[in-house]
Write an enzyme that holds these catalytic residues in place. Sequence first.
Site, PDB file in Angstrom:
ATOM      1  N   ASP A   1       0.694  -0.767  -0.108  1.00 49.88           N
ATOM      2  CA  ASP A   1       0.095  -0.309  -0.227  1.00 49.88           C
ATOM      3  C   ASP A   1       0.926   1.324   0.166  1.00 49.88           C
ATOM      4  OD1 ASP A   1      -2.179   1.858   0.859  1.00 49.88           O
ATOM      5  OD2 ASP A   1      -2.646   0.915   1.864  1.00 49.88           O
TER       6      ASP A   1
ATOM      7  N   ASP B   1      -3.496   2.448  -5.995  1.00 48.53           N
ATOM      8  CA  ASP B   1      -1.915   2.836  -4.686  1.00 48.53           C
ATOM      9  C   ASP B   1      -2.029   1.177  -3.787  1.00 48.53           C
ATOM     10  OD1 ASP B   1      -4.292   3.166  -3.437  1.00 48.53           O
ATOM     11  OD2 ASP B   1      -3.250   4.435  -2.473  1.00 48.53           O
ATOM     12  N   GLU B   2      -2.757   0.428  -4.038  1.00 48.65           N
ATOM     13  CA  GLU B   2      -2.199  -0.933  -3.572  1.00 48.65           C
ATOM     14  C   GLU B   2      -2.430  -2.104  -4.370  1.00 48.65           C
ATOM     15  OE1 GLU B   2      -5.343  -1.499  -0.606  1.00 48.65           O
ATOM     16  OE2 GLU B   2      -6.665  -0.163  -0.673  1.00 48.65           O
TER      17      GLU B   2
END
Length: 421
Positions: free
Chosen positions: A27, A120-121
């Site tokens: 993350d 973003d993860e």
Amino acid sequence: MSRGPRAASARRDWGDEEDGCSVLHVDMDAFFALVELARRPELRGLPVIVGGQSRGVVLSATYEARAFGVRSAMPMARALGLCPQAVVVPPDHTAYREVSRSVMQAFRDVTPIVEPVSVDEAFLDVSGARRRLGLPSRIGAALRERVQAEHGITCSVGVASTKLVAKLASTHAKPDGMMLVPAAASVDFLRSLPVGALWGVGERTEESLARRGIRTVAELGDADVAWLRAFLGPSLGGHLHDLAWGRDHRSVTPAHEEKSIGNETTFPQDVRDRAVVAATVLELADRAAARLRAQGLVARVVTVKVRTSDFRTVTRARTLVSPTDTGQEIGAVARELVAATDLRGLAVRLVGVRTEQLEERGRAAVQLTLDDATSEAPLVVRAAEEALDAVRARFGAASVRRASAVTRSTTTLSGGELSSE
């Protein structure tokens, strides 16, 4: 930003046994904000908020801003009230997507079993990479170093035997850390958390459980499963009870089919001029079409969203005769849909354009109209838009705009909040 509740007691060493811990959750830390800091190092150490200047919501914030209580999805006015000295940076979604693509490729260099959750993860299954790259914790450390070296941003990593525990471990490792939860320690780790940490427990469910004396995962796990099924429903009650005991059988799924592509913008001030709204719709359509072409997709449905000054939100959709990836066609349909929307005389606060029912361009069945079959115009339009793609790729997304998307009074998209779906 991670919104799940955390527990100080969970932030400890749970052991170093890695057998069976093949799931990583990576993350990015304050992703949009840290991308901006990498591009603007003079802002390091300052409270920085990414979002619209005065309208819209917070998209991301540095940890210096979070210290004042600023959180994602918070109205910008409230965020600035909490932290008036914050530096507000308008979002650059093109830059974020480029960094995201590069980071995801770094993950795929480690293992083909990568499940992106958002820009973003992602989850990674590294069971097949252990012989080549070593223990999962070593792989996680190497990924953190690579992301930092290539992009100047940090990420946090959770290493565990299941997706649930890996996700919660990365949350407790933030910022810029890594947490390993051995398989044998999974249940103890989960029982140390508030019940709201579990997937499927939203605010209302958490409040409902609290009214019945259940505030922790331990209390949920110790509750009678038949009673949980009776008051939460047979599916959710049983599911949450399983999670409380670490029973999560979901595997890392390498790819998700993208269901829609679109953009929306919140105007800095409410807009009454329908020409400005129409011009903004065309620009949003153009951006959505460019993303379709970049991914080799076409769309069969165009949807628009309009939010008026009283916060009423209206959506309208139309199915196309043939799927398309051109901004000209998507924009024409979107503009017609917005023009036909009854705004009840109110100004417009937000407008959005989304394309749905996506297909690979090479496999899509195209039904030509008589005009299409007897004219080269569609091919000319697409060639022109591909040329625009090349120009923007070299000189930036804002380097060229359609003349039809510009009016004298148009408020540029950079002045509002632009989000991608």
